[in-house]
Design a protein around this motif. Structure first.
Motif: not given
Ligand code: SF4
Ligand code: SF4
Lengths: 720, 184
Positions: A324-325, A366-370, A381
């Motif tokens: 998570c950034p 909200g980047c969705g990397r997780c 997200p």
């Molecule tokens: S979408 Fe997931 S990885 Fe991206 S900022 Fe939110 S919690 Fe962190």
């Protein structure tokens, strides 16, 4: 506490975290090493199949929870365990404290358990006069420091060895140097005595198997084995979401958990306890007591919720934090309660107090990397947005955002205002394409980044000029520009027209289009979102096009998915939205579909370039490969991949307005990774990323150029 | 998977987990190897948790020759001061390089937990492919789920201070696995 006070405290805690060089160093070192470690650990494993199996099994476990709990209780009881069901945190605390008193326990050792942190068990036991020692090294350090864990798996990741040496010196009343192996040895000796003397051991559980009544811990240090072996009473505090069906599911969790958590093949120990086992006390072997406390504390509410039940699929591996950034910048302490990161905000919302989740949930970009790495496949997200939507419904979204959304929904007013802004800004930019110093309240935004100026002529005016040439005989494409292309980057729109016209289309700009509604969505303002969706659906139906194209992935997702979702309660509009959505393409996808090949002359183009994956583009539209293919087909273009090309640039809609202090360092990282490739060109498919990255490059006086894929293709077609 | 293939996977993965792996032909050779290892470790005091399989190695006799003290008392305090714990472990798992130890006796467990070194003797033909296989096999072999089971993979480790990997925090800092070809 007043809301304002609350806000200030939250902002202060973020500032403190950002200034904590020790923590940021440790988090960024770990974040750098993690992806490779994870990849190696999963070598030879079909990771997608494993994720599906886990997500599906955990989902089913949730559906059958009552039976599972009953089965677990029966089987564990058959093997001599006492199973207690604790509805609330107080129930669990009371049961364990009373048990300790009843069994004449004086000293307690604990192995790591987030559930016990969640209910502040230690405080309760101490109040009951008991001596409690954490034995996981990280937890023990945290206990000595009087702090809270900052990560689910690595609780003390925010502390330096010097700080740890300080706590050790105080506790052991001698001067302990900051030498890690030596400190670990000291801890071993100190804690060994506590193990040997303890009357009660309290553990958590990583899972509990209903078919066999087994509880399991997955650990590296070996403290959980000692905790569950030496003391005469063992208490396992288990959240009810940990109950799974059988050993087959257990094997999958054992397979995924260590690999996802720290990139380890497996942890040093996986220990499974089934019922009462004997222990040895004073040379005598005797049966010990086993109490299993199954704790609800908000979990079944989460499960009953049609949206949030997906969070049941969590196995608490923390890999969502690892990638998570936002978490990487601020660590775990700013997330309010015990659980950190995006998933933490969700768990806190249900397990603790919704108001505790209110500020921290905003940290999600909200980047969705997780979601990409989550073994439980949880759409974190999306759940965060849902939470935001509910909070907004309950409390309103605040007057200023409300006014802004009313404004963007009012197309005419917004456009005339922006036109005024484009004229008015010239004194500020000094005729330059970037605003270097904003004299008003946005000042913090321009610290790390220059903001772009509003274009003198919006794209809608340019489009009208071009449409005069259209014959109405070719394939019709309706262009959805979105605010940024329309008002800030009209040249991207021009490039889109160039490429699509070259591919045999005629492109139109439906005049009635308005903001795509994404900003309203991200603030949880469903009313504004719905209004905008109707307006845009109606606009895009104009001329019954073959395709609807957007060159902004956020807009594409809004027009492809959100309009359908947000209008689903209204059958007539829902049908119209579905028809429109089916025609929507992101620019690069349509270019590929239409077989665009931009030859370009050898050496006519830039040579080395690197590519930044925009979040929505990669994770919603799954298009990462397409632009790479289109761009490298252009003669002379050579792709040099940057590190973490899929890491968010920090733009994320209104994020840079809400958290400029976090957005800025995320951007700096992106710029460093771009610079490290040595290319003079970075390509993207999102005007939002163009704005963020171009602003950062400008501030650095970098010579690197940023281009939308459409611009490169258009240029190549011109030159070819 | 052939047993040779299982062995090579086990050896590789156990190596990743920092366990030492040896392979010998007979139980008697395992006894000799135990004595050699103990000598090399310069251990003063060792403990064995007696099982019929472990006694087959005759390691009591080979160890006696090295002059090391074999404690006859078996309790937690005694175990706390021994240098090496020696056990028979009935299974290994190739996929993760683990040994798999179902053991209900508290002292049989403590021998694997409290000393700085743990030596495990494991039958070669009981290297199972996966964790799932191990869980299935143990229930079949024991007729019920054993009360306490552990997958042990390499030494006890922590990275809780500054993410620096450090060995031997609560459990052994060395895990030596001796695989014996000769059947049980
Ligand atoms: S979408 Fe997931 S990885 Fe991206 S900022 Fe939110 S919690 Fe962190
Ligand atoms: S949400 Fe997914 S990635 Fe995060 S801790 Fe839970 S299972 Fe792991």
């Amino acid at each position: 506490m007043s809301n304002e006070q609350h806000n200030q405290d939250f902002k202060a805690s973020i500032q403190k975290a950002l200034n904590d060089q020790v923590m940021r160093g440790a988090l960024s070192r770990f974040a750098d090493a993690y992806p490779t470690a994870r990849k190696n650990a999963y070598e030879g494993v079909d990771i997608e199949a494993l994720r599906s199996e886990i997500a599906c099994a955990k989902g089913k476990n949730g559906e059958n929870l009552d039976q599972l709990i009953q089965l677990f209780t029966e089987n564990a009881t058959k093997r001599g365990a006492k199973v207690y069901f604790a509805k609330t945190a107080e129930d669990a605390n009371r049961y364990i404290a009373n048990l300790a008193i009843e069994k004449k326990v004086k000293k307690i050792v604990k192995s790591k358990s987030m559930a016990s942190e969640e209910i502040h068990l230690n405080d309760h036991l101490k109040k009951a006069g008991l001596i409690v020692n954490e034995t996981d090294l990280g937890e023990w350090i945290i206990q000595l420091a009087g702090q809270k864990p900052s990560h689910m798996v690595m609780p003390a990741i925010h502390l330096s060895k010097e700080q740890v040496a300080g706590y050790f010196s105080k506790e052991l009343k001698s001067d302990i140097p900051p030498d890690i192996p030596l400190m670990v040895q000291k801890a071993r000796v100190e804690l060994r005595t506590k193990f040997l003397e303890a009357d009660m051991g309290i553990s958590g559980a990583n899972f509990a198997v209903a078919e066999t009544g087994t509880i399991a811990t997955v650990t590296n240090e070996g403290n959980a084995r000692l905790t569950t072996t030496l003391p005469r009473v063992h208490v396992a505090l288990v959240g009810i979401e940990k109950v799974i069906n059988d050993f087959k599911e257990a094997a999958n969790i054992i397979k995924a958990l260590p690999k996802s958590a720290t990139g380890q093949l497996i942890t040093s120990y996986v220990t499974m306890v089934t019922g009462v086992t004997p222990t040895e006390v004073d040379g005598q072997v005797q049966d010990k007591e086993l109490h299993i406390v199954l704790m609800d504390n908000g979990r079944s509410d989460m499960l009953k919720d049609p949206k949030f039940k997906q969070a049941w699929q969590c196995i608490r591996c923390a890999s969502c934090l690892n990638v998570c950034p936002a978490y990487q910048m601020v660590g775990g302490h700013v997330y309010g309660h015990i659980y950190a990161g995006g998933i933490g905000a969700i768990l806190t919302f249900f397990f603790n107090d919704p108001t505790d989740a209110e500020k921290p949930q905003n940290l999600c970009l909200g980047c969705g990397r997780c979601t990409e790495v989550c073994p439980g496949k949880i759409p974190i997200p999306d759940l965060i947005l849902e939470m935001r939507r509910r909070m907004a419904q309950k409390k309103g979204i605040g007057l200023i955002p409300k006014a802004i959304f009313d404004l963007v929904a009012n197309r005419k007013l917004m456009h005339s205002l922006l036109r005024v802004a484009s004229i008015g800004q010239f004194p500020l930019t000094g005729g330059k394409p970037f605003i270097r110093h904003l004299p008003f309240f946005f000042s913090e935004l321009t610290k790390e980044r220059s903001l772009p100026a509003v274009a003198p002529k919006p794209f809608r005016d340019i489009a009208k000029e071009r449409e005069k040439k259209n014959t109405g005989k070719k394939k019709r494409v309706n262009f959805y520009a979105g605010c940024l292309i329309d008002f800030v980057y009209p040249h991207i729109g021009t490039a889109v027209y160039d490429v699509l016209e070259h591919a045999g289309c005629e492109v139109y700009f439906p005049w009635e289009q308005a903001c795509c509604g994404a900003p309203a969505k991200y603030m949880g303002d469903t009313d504004s979102q719905t209004r905008l969706a109707k307006q845009n659906v109606a606009a895009m139906e104009e001329g019954n096009p073959d395709y609807i194209v957007s060159a902004c992935p956020t807009c594409t997702v809004a027009m492809m998915e959100d309009v359908v979702e947000v209008l689903k309660e209204d059958p007539a509009w829902h049908e119209r939205a579905k028809k429109v959505a089916a025609k929507v393409r992101d620019f690069s996808a349509l270019a590929e579909e239409l077989g665009v090949k931009a030859p370009g002359k050898k050496k006519s183009l830039k040579g080395k370039f690197t590519y930044h994956d925009s979040c929505h583009y990669r994770r919603h539209l799954h298009l990462s490969d397409v632009p790479r293919k289109l761009l490298t087909e252009v003669a002379g273009m050579e792709l040099v991949e940057m590190k973490d090309s899929d890491q968010c640039c920090g733009m994320a809609g209104s994020y840079l307005v809400k958290f400029p202090e976090i957005s800025a360092p995320i951007l700096q990282k992106k710029l460093d990774n771009i610079a490290a490739t040595g290319s003079e060109l970075v390509c993207v498919d999102c005007p939002g990323c163009v704005m963020q990255i171009a602003g950062g490059l400008d501030k650095r006086h970098s010579s690197v150029k940023i281009r939308h894929t459409a611009e490169i293709l258009a240029e190549a077609l011109r030159k070819g | 998977m052939s047993s040779e293939k299982l062995f090579s996977v086990f050896k590789e993965k156990a190596g990743v987990m920092s366990a030492q792996v040896h392979r010998v032909g007979t139980w008697a050779q395992a006894g000799d190897l135990i004595a050699d290892q103990v000598k090399e470790l310069k251990a003063q005091r060792v403990h064995l948790f007696s099982t019929p399989q472990l006694e087959k190695t005759n390691c009591r006799a080979t160890l006696a020759k090295t002059g090391v003290t074999i404690s006859d008392k078996l309790d937690r305090h005694e175990l706390d001061i021994t240098d090496v714990g020696i056990t028979y472990v009935p299974y290994a798992v190739a996929e993760t390089g683990s040994i798999f130890h179902p053991e209900t006796d508290p002292l049989g467990r403590a021998v694997t937990m409290l000393s700085p070194t743990h030596i495990a003797v494991v039958p070669f033909n009981k290297i199972l492919p996966t964790v799932a296989d191990a869980l299935e096999t143990v229930v079949k072999d024991f007729g019920a789920v054993p009360g306490y089971m552990s997958f042990i993979s390499g030494p006890s480790r922590t990275a809780d201070i500054e993410r620096v990997l450090t060995i031997g925090v609560h459990g052994p800092s060395k895990l030596i696995v001796i695989l014996v070809d000769e059947g049980v």
